[in-house]
Design an enzyme around this catalytic site. Structure first.
Site, PDB file in Angstrom:
ATOM      1  N   ARG A 136       0.753  -1.451   0.206  1.00  0.00           N
ATOM      2  CA  ARG A 136       0.318   0.384  -0.372  1.00  0.00           C
ATOM      3  C   ARG A 136       0.664   0.937  -0.070  1.00  0.00           C
ATOM      4  NH1 ARG A 136      -1.638   0.826   4.368  1.00  0.00           N
ATOM      5  NH2 ARG A 136      -1.122  -0.942   5.695  1.00  0.00           N
ATOM      6  N   TYR A 186      -1.410  -3.195  -6.824  1.00  0.00           N
ATOM      7  CA  TYR A 186      -0.856  -3.799  -5.978  1.00  0.00           C
ATOM      8  C   TYR A 186      -2.465  -4.076  -5.050  1.00  0.00           C
ATOM      9  CZ  TYR A 186      -0.481  -5.469  -0.964  1.00  0.00           C
ATOM     10  OH  TYR A 186      -0.322  -5.619   0.064  1.00  0.00           O
ATOM     11  N   LYS A 226      -9.778  -1.920   2.034  1.00  0.00           N
ATOM     12  CA  LYS A 226      -9.322  -1.123   2.725  1.00  0.00           C
ATOM     13  C   LYS A 226     -10.192   0.313   2.480  1.00  0.00           C
ATOM     14  CE  LYS A 226      -5.885  -2.874   4.559  1.00  0.00           C
ATOM     15  NZ  LYS A 226      -6.164  -3.562   6.302  1.00  0.00           N
ATOM     16  N   HIS A 243     -10.598  -1.673  11.678  1.00  0.00           N
ATOM     17  CA  HIS A 243      -9.865  -2.474  11.511  1.00  0.00           C
ATOM     18  C   HIS A 243      -9.158  -4.049  12.685  1.00  0.00           C
ATOM     19  CE1 HIS A 243      -4.955  -2.399   9.944  1.00  0.00           C
ATOM     20  NE2 HIS A 243      -5.803  -3.046   9.185  1.00  0.00           N
ATOM     21  N   SER A 288      -1.070  -2.959  10.702  1.00  0.00           N
ATOM     22  CA  SER A 288      -0.496  -3.800   9.478  1.00  0.00           C
ATOM     23  C   SER A 288       0.540  -5.393  10.214  1.00  0.00           C
ATOM     24  CB  SER A 288       0.113  -3.471   8.591  1.00  0.00           C
ATOM     25  OG  SER A 288      -1.163  -2.533   8.056  1.00  0.00           O
ATOM     26  N   CYS A 302       1.027  -7.398  12.383  1.00  0.00           N
ATOM     27  CA  CYS A 302       1.088  -8.087  13.774  1.00  0.00           C
ATOM     28  C   CYS A 302       0.673  -9.353  14.136  1.00  0.00           C
ATOM     29  CB  CYS A 302       0.656  -6.803  15.110  1.00  0.00           C
ATOM     30  SG  CYS A 302       1.349  -5.926  15.027  1.00  0.00           S
ATOM     31  N   ASP A 357      -8.970  -9.822   9.113  1.00  0.00           N
ATOM     32  CA  ASP A 357      -8.745  -7.774   9.340  1.00  0.00           C
ATOM     33  C   ASP A 357      -9.740  -6.854   9.513  1.00  0.00           C
ATOM     34  OD1 ASP A 357      -6.730  -6.143   8.233  1.00  0.00           O
ATOM     35  OD2 ASP A 357      -8.338  -6.449   6.248  1.00  0.00           O
ATOM     36  N   ARG A 409       1.856 -11.655  -0.425  1.00  0.00           N
ATOM     37  CA  ARG A 409       0.202 -12.325   0.205  1.00  0.00           C
ATOM     38  C   ARG A 409      -0.755 -14.028  -0.720  1.00  0.00           C
ATOM     39  NH1 ARG A 409      -1.592  -7.760   3.444  1.00  0.00           N
ATOM     40  NH2 ARG A 409      -0.461  -6.573   3.629  1.00  0.00           N
TER      41      ARG A 409
HETATM   42  C1  OXD Z   1      -2.746  -3.996   6.189  1.00  0.00           C
HETATM   43  C2  OXD Z   1      -3.377  -5.929   4.934  1.00  0.00           C
HETATM   44  O1  OXD Z   1      -1.743  -3.519   5.874  1.00  0.00           O
HETATM   45  O2  OXD Z   1      -4.524  -5.915   5.474  1.00  0.00           O
HETATM   46  O3  OXD Z   1      -3.678  -3.988   7.007  1.00  0.00           O
HETATM   47  O4  OXD Z   1      -3.059  -6.095   3.912  1.00  0.00           O
HETATM   48 MN    MN Z   2      -4.898  -4.739   7.862  1.00  0.00          MN
END
Ligand code: OXD
Ligand code: MN
Length: 588
Positions: free
Chosen positions: A70, A198, A207, A227, A249, A251, A276, A368
């Site tokens: 991102r 992406y 998002k 989130h 993100s 974690c 997510d 991913r």
């Molecule tokens: C993020 C994702 O970056 O879920 O939070 O891809």
């Molecule tokens: Mn995320």
């Protein structure tokens, strides 16, 4: 199929006039359509076929080298005023944004079809559900959207002749970073994304809609877009309780959402509702109910193995799109941190020959998988429940080597909002353009995803606390504390359930706790330690607080809060002052 909805048809015509695709293809979400898109994508090179015996239905995609995460610096909230976006978002004047991006979109789809992808966020017929339509010139996007959301006629049926849908326009254009923009127009329920391929920038349901646009919509309509993962914990009596967790993100949200209890905790089971995003509404019973608006997982691959996440590993054995991992000569995939040793030879994510001696990673750290949620072995039987699931606890967390203890309970909702607003984490590879390992404040893990001024967002959290008759309790966790050698002290993964069980005990009015200046901490004996390979000393250090560190922490929080000027709710400054007093008075 083209719907009867006049607003949709007129808008698609207008966008097609701008982007000038060769054809307009109305997607229906059928299996035939999927097969046709895959064949075309294999011909154009957008996808490569993986070994269909070992990985049935799996395909491989490589992004452009400059387009692997991102791009927060190129992501804008285009509200009518800069204050509407607030100090933590990039802002562009909406007129200027439509003009600037319009010039890039002009003719951007020449030589390519424009796909019209109607999609639902949430289960059909649910009070949570929202409709979006994404126009895109990327087959990869269509194929990912059909995993991540519910696409096709199901969305047109939900929409009927309403004009309430999110208008998403995406073009890869020429993938030039200088002409890459991800712009959100909350007042128009519109997203324009150009110049990227992406996932996080272009799967507009995720998002862009489910967090940035939805957070703004939810504020108007009295619900929350967060989130957060959602998981259910079943005890040996078969009772299931649900919690949500907001973590920045990378974690380990996906790992936590799919965790397998340690062998010593017999009879427990964890059910995944979402990994997510959570949409939260007050239910008729006065509790907060959560729904996962997505239908798939777009997870980070490196580090996924049979210890960290066996359920994810099983989920991605079929019907999965792999992006930017390494390819082995037998046409399967490999990544750093997989169960398998590094192959002697592979093709790396850049498409170059790779060997373990190459000195570079074979898979991009932010590579991913896109996989259907229904394939997950621990998917909750209630993940598509139109009513959602009732939430007992909200958990905030971040990646902190020091300062934050393993777990603590906040004193009350307002204090919980303060703790969520103070959340911080060390940055990782999921954010392009920021150095890795720097601590950044990330309120409720929403810093890059809040569709309006974050001070107003925090005020909305405080207001929701007053509106929810029976609100969840709020906790903070930190799995990432390290010892003097820089190693993680807490084993993490399945053992995190021990912390969740204490949280549920507290919610049930049981679970012992000691009061500290930052909240209620579990005494070491309150955690279930059956079979836990951790000494008393280690556990005590995980639960210990350092006065100097906490003073510095509060100073950092104060500096962050100052960014918002007068707009930050006073209640958060009050919590900040009260925490400062408690820490000063505390003898530790
Ligand atoms: C993020 C994702 O970056 O879920 O939070 O891809
Ligand atoms: Mn995320």
């Amino acid at each position: 199929m083209k719907p009867n909805n006049k607003t949709v048809v007129a808008w698609v015509e207008e966008m097609a006039k701008l982007c000038k695709p060769d054809t307009v293809v109305w997607c229906d979400g059928s299996e035939e359509e999927k097969q046709r898109l895959i064949s075309e994508a294999l011909r154009t090179g957008e996808l490569e076929e993986l070994d269909q015996k070992k990985l049935p239905g799996c395909y491989y995609h490589r992004t452009a080298l400059n387009d692997v995460a991102r791009t927060e610096q190129l992501t804008f909230i285009c509200s009518p005023t800069a204050e509407g976006a607030g100090p933590t978002n990039n802002w562009m004047d909406p007129k200027e944004a439509y003009r600037k991006l319009g010039a890039i979109f002009d003719g951007a789809m020449k030589g390519r079809p424009m796909y019209v992808v109607p999609f639902l966020m949430g289960p059909p017929g649910s009070p949570f559900v929202k409709v979006g339509v994404e126009l895109t010139d990327s087959r990869y996007v269509v194929l990912n959207m059909r995993i991540m959301t519910r696409i096709g006629d199901v969305a047109w049926n939900q929409l009927g002749d309403s004009s309430h849908f999110t208008r998403g326009l995406h073009s890869k254009a020429d993938l030039d970073e200088k002409r890459r923009f991800i712009c959100h127009f909350p007042q128009d329920n519109t997203i324009w994304s150009v110049g990227s391929g992406y996932g996080g920038n272009v799967l507009l349901g995720k998002k862009c809609l489910a967090l940035r646009i939805a957070s703004a919509l939810g504020r108007k309509e009295g619900w929350m877009a967060e989130h957060m993962l959602i998981l259910g914990i079943e005890n040996p009596k078969g009772e299931v309780r649900y919690v949500t967790g907001a973590f920045p993100s990378a974690c380990g949200k996906t790992n936590l959402a799919m965790m397998i209890p340690p062998a010593a905790l017999k009879g427990y089971k964890v059910w995944t509702v979402g990994d997510d995003i959570a949409w939260l509404r007050i239910g008729p019973d006065g509790r907060l109910w959560a729904n996962n608006p997505e239908a798939g997982f777009f997870g980070v691959v490196p580090g996924t193995n049979s210890r960290s996440n066996p359920n994810a590993l099983q989920t991605i054995q079929r019907d999965t799109i792999y992006t930017n991992v390494a390819k082995k000569p037998d046409n399967t995939v490999w990544w750093e941190g997989s169960d398998d040793p590094a192959p002697a030879q592979a093709t790396d994510w850049k498409g170059r020959p790779w060997t373990p001696a190459s000195g570079e990673k074979a898979a991009h750290p932010n590579s991913r998988f896109t996989a259907p949620a229904a394939q997950c072995p621990c998917i909750s039987p209630r993940w598509e429940d139109p009513a959602g699931v009732p939430i007992d606890a909200i958990i905030f967390g971040g990646r902190r080597a020091r300062v934050a203890p393993l777990v603590y309970q906040t004193f009350h909702w307002q204090h919980g909002v303060f703790v969520g607003a103070s959340a911080a984490s060390e940055t990782t590879a999921a954010q392009q353009g920021s150095a890795v390992g720097v601590v950044r404040r990330d309120p409720m893990a929403m810093l890059p995803f809040c569709g309006y001024n974050m001070a107003d967002y925090l005020a909305f959290w405080l207001e929701m606390g007053k509106r929810i008759p029976n609100p969840p309790k709020i906790f903070n966790v930190n799995w990432f504390r390290t010892n003097a050698d820089g190693q993680f002290i807490w084993p993490g993964f399945g053992d995190n359930l021990r912390v969740l069980l204490w949280i549920l005990d507290r919610v049930a009015g049981q679970g012992r706790a000691v009061e500290s200046p930052i909240g209620y901490l579990p005494p070491a004996e309150a955690l279930n330690r059956d079979g836990l390979p951790l000494s008393d000393g280690e556990l005590n250090s995980l639960l210990s607080l350092d006065k100097t560190e906490w003073k510095t922490e509060l100073q950092g929080v104060g500096e962050f809060f100052q960014k918002f000027g007068d707009r930050l709710p006073k209640a958060l400054w009050e919590e900040h002052a009260a925490a400062g007093r408690r820490i000063n008075d505390w003898k530790f």
